[in-house]
Design a protein around this motif. Structure first.
Motif, short mmCIF file in Angstrom:
data_model
loop_
_atom_site.label_atom_id
_atom_site.label_comp_id
_atom_site.label_asym_id
_atom_site.label_seq_id
_atom_site.Cartn_x
_atom_site.Cartn_y
_atom_site.Cartn_z
N ALA A 242 0.84 -1.21 0.00
CA ALA A 242 0.00 0.00 0.00
C ALA A 242 0.87 1.25 0.00
CB ALA A 242 -0.92 -0.01 1.21
N ASN A 243 1.97 1.21 0.74
CA ASN A 243 2.85 2.37 0.83
C ASN A 243 3.53 2.66 -0.51
OD1 ASN A 243 3.82 4.41 2.64
ND2 ASN A 243 5.83 3.44 2.56
N LEU A 244 3.87 1.63 -1.25
CA LEU A 244 4.46 1.82 -2.57
C LEU A 244 3.49 2.53 -3.51
CD1 LEU A 244 6.29 -1.59 -3.13
CD2 LEU A 244 7.36 0.67 -2.95
N LEU A 245 2.22 2.13 -3.46
CA LEU A 245 1.21 2.78 -4.31
C LEU A 245 1.04 4.25 -3.92
CD1 LEU A 245 -1.52 -0.02 -4.44
CD2 LEU A 245 0.07 0.65 -6.26
N LEU A 246 1.01 4.52 -2.61
CA LEU A 246 0.83 5.89 -2.15
C LEU A 246 2.06 6.75 -2.46
CD1 LEU A 246 -0.88 5.12 1.27
CD2 LEU A 246 -1.93 6.27 -0.68
N ALA A 247 3.25 6.14 -2.39
CA ALA A 247 4.47 6.88 -2.68
C ALA A 247 4.47 7.40 -4.11
CB ALA A 247 5.69 5.99 -2.44
N ARG A 248 3.92 6.62 -5.02
CA ARG A 248 3.86 7.05 -6.42
C ARG A 248 2.91 8.22 -6.62
NH1 ARG A 248 3.40 0.90 -8.91
NH2 ARG A 248 5.55 0.26 -8.40
N ARG A 249 2.03 8.44 -5.66
CA ARG A 249 1.06 9.54 -5.75
C ARG A 249 1.45 10.73 -4.89
NH1 ARG A 249 -3.57 7.95 -8.33
NH2 ARG A 249 -3.77 5.71 -8.74
N GLY B 91 -3.00 15.79 -6.43
CA GLY B 91 -3.48 14.55 -5.82
C GLY B 91 -2.67 14.09 -4.64
N SER B 92 -1.53 14.77 -4.39
CA SER B 92 -0.69 14.33 -3.28
C SER B 92 -1.37 14.55 -1.93
CB SER B 92 0.65 15.07 -3.31
OG SER B 92 0.47 16.48 -3.20
N GLY B 93 -2.24 15.55 -1.84
CA GLY B 93 -2.95 15.79 -0.58
C GLY B 93 -3.82 14.61 -0.20
N SER B 94 -4.54 14.07 -1.16
CA SER B 94 -5.38 12.89 -0.90
C SER B 94 -4.52 11.68 -0.55
CB SER B 94 -6.25 12.58 -2.13
OG SER B 94 -7.10 13.65 -2.43
N ALA B 95 -3.40 11.54 -1.25
CA ALA B 95 -2.51 10.40 -0.99
C ALA B 95 -1.93 10.49 0.42
CB ALA B 95 -1.39 10.36 -2.02
N ILE B 96 -1.56 11.69 0.85
CA ILE B 96 -1.03 11.88 2.20
C ILE B 96 -2.09 11.54 3.24
CG2 ILE B 96 -0.29 13.66 3.84
CD1 ILE B 96 1.23 14.96 1.49
N ALA B 97 -3.33 11.94 2.98
CA ALA B 97 -4.43 11.63 3.91
C ALA B 97 -4.63 10.13 4.04
CB ALA B 97 -5.71 12.31 3.43
N VAL B 98 -4.64 9.44 2.91
CA VAL B 98 -4.81 7.98 2.94
C VAL B 98 -3.62 7.33 3.63
CG1 VAL B 98 -5.02 5.89 1.53
CG2 VAL B 98 -6.27 7.96 0.89
N GLY B 99 -2.42 7.85 3.38
CA GLY B 99 -1.22 7.31 4.02
C GLY B 99 -1.25 7.48 5.53
N ALA B 100 -1.73 8.62 5.99
CA ALA B 100 -1.83 8.85 7.43
C ALA B 100 -2.81 7.86 8.07
CB ALA B 100 -2.27 10.28 7.70
N LEU B 101 -3.90 7.57 7.36
CA LEU B 101 -4.84 6.56 7.84
C LEU B 101 -4.19 5.19 7.89
CD1 LEU B 101 -8.16 7.53 6.01
CD2 LEU B 101 -7.76 7.56 8.48
N LEU B 102 -3.44 4.87 6.84
CA LEU B 102 -2.74 3.58 6.77
C LEU B 102 -1.80 3.41 7.96
CD1 LEU B 102 -1.89 1.04 5.06
CD2 LEU B 102 -0.16 2.51 4.01
N TRP C 14 -6.23 15.61 10.51
CA TRP C 14 -5.85 14.96 11.76
C TRP C 14 -7.03 14.74 12.69
CZ3 TRP C 14 -1.79 12.30 11.41
CH2 TRP C 14 -0.71 12.72 10.62
N THR C 15 -8.04 15.60 12.61
CA THR C 15 -9.26 15.35 13.38
C THR C 15 -9.96 14.09 12.87
OG1 THR C 15 -9.57 17.71 13.84
CG2 THR C 15 -11.50 16.29 14.08
N ALA C 16 -10.03 13.96 11.54
CA ALA C 16 -10.65 12.78 10.95
C ALA C 16 -9.90 11.51 11.33
CB ALA C 16 -10.71 12.92 9.43
N ILE C 17 -8.57 11.57 11.31
CA ILE C 17 -7.77 10.39 11.66
C ILE C 17 -7.93 10.03 13.13
CG2 ILE C 17 -5.41 9.48 11.81
CD1 ILE C 17 -4.81 11.10 9.29
#
Length: 249
Positions: free
Chosen positions: A81-88, A108-119, A175-178
């Motif tokens: 999952a991290n490899l996929l997010l790194a590409r974004r 799109g990096s903002g969305s990727a960072i958000a998903v990564g923080a959740l991960l 960060w509130t959502a996470i």
């Protein structure tokens, strides 16, 4: 208080440290060497919790094979999952310097960072909820370890987001959502795993441990080493011993 509600509350408490760290990182100009040192301490705390709480508990519940399979599976899942997010554009989501791309530089990096923080946060919360399934109280050491490690994670990441030009609204909504998702993940970890046989619980615990260990080495250690490399080993050991002492009191 029902156990499922306790699980959610403990997960929310541990996750709230991300919001605390984010506030400090966004509003205060903390020197990068200090951020790196705090990150090293948090990495040591989590390494101890993974070793003496999660892996040890998984081995006690299910034996070596479920523990090894679970930990390997967790590391593989996180790495993939991290490899996929790194590409974004989420490769440096926990870096406090200028490594994080802006939305203009990498759409799109903002969305990727958000998903990564959740991960990064969900595995920790799941094991907090699952720790109540043994019939005893929550693993306080795990909660404290996650809390102590979440502060530098939120701090470093929010500082990097500020440098990348992301808005206050974006940072604190994220960060509130996470934080809320952390509570929900702990609740679901308790609810969905209730009644599961010991081997399954052992595998899930080890799965989370493997994912956390991969996260530490992939996202926390680089930030710690970048600016505190001469002291990072010592500070990490101090964090490790702090959590070890908590687990033996």
């Amino acid at each position: 208080m029902p156990e499922w509600l306790q699980a959610g509350a403990w997960g929310l408490l541990a996750g709230s440290a991300l919001l605390v760290g984010a506030a400090v990182g966004f509003f205060a100009r903390v020197p990068r060497r200090i951020v790196a040192s705090i990150m090293a301490f948090g990495a040591g705390v989590l390494l101890s919790a993974v070793s003496f709480e999660l892996i040890a508990e998984a081995h006690e519940q299910g034996g070596l094979l479920p523990t090894a399979l679970g930990a390997t599976g967790g590391a593989l899942a996180y790495t993939g999952a991290n490899l996929l997010l790194a590409r974004r554009g989420a490769r440096h989501r926990k870096r406090s310097g200028g490594e994080q791309p802006s939305e203009q530089e990498r759409p799109g990096s903002g969305s990727a960072i958000a998903v990564g923080a959740l991960l990064d946060g969900v595995p920790e919360s799941v094991v907090i909820g699952a720790s109540l399934l043994t019939g005893g109280p929550v693993s306080l050491v795990t909660v404290v370890a996650v809390f102590l490690s979440n502060v530098p994670e939120g701090l470093s990441s929010a500082a990097g987001m500020r440098r990348a030009g992301r808005s206050r609204r974006y940072v604190f909504t994220l960060w509130t959502a996470i934080t809320l998702v952390s509570g929900l993940a702990a609740l679901l970890g308790h609810t969905l795993l209730g009644g599961a046989p010991p081997e399954v619980l052992a595998t899930i615990t080890a799965l989370a441990a493997g994912a956390i260990l991969a996260m530490i080495t992939d996202t926390m250690v680089p930030e710690a080493f970048e600016d505190a490399h001469l002291l990072v080993g010592l500070i990490t050991v101090l964090g490790f011993l702090t959590a070890f002492a908590l687990s033996h009191t």
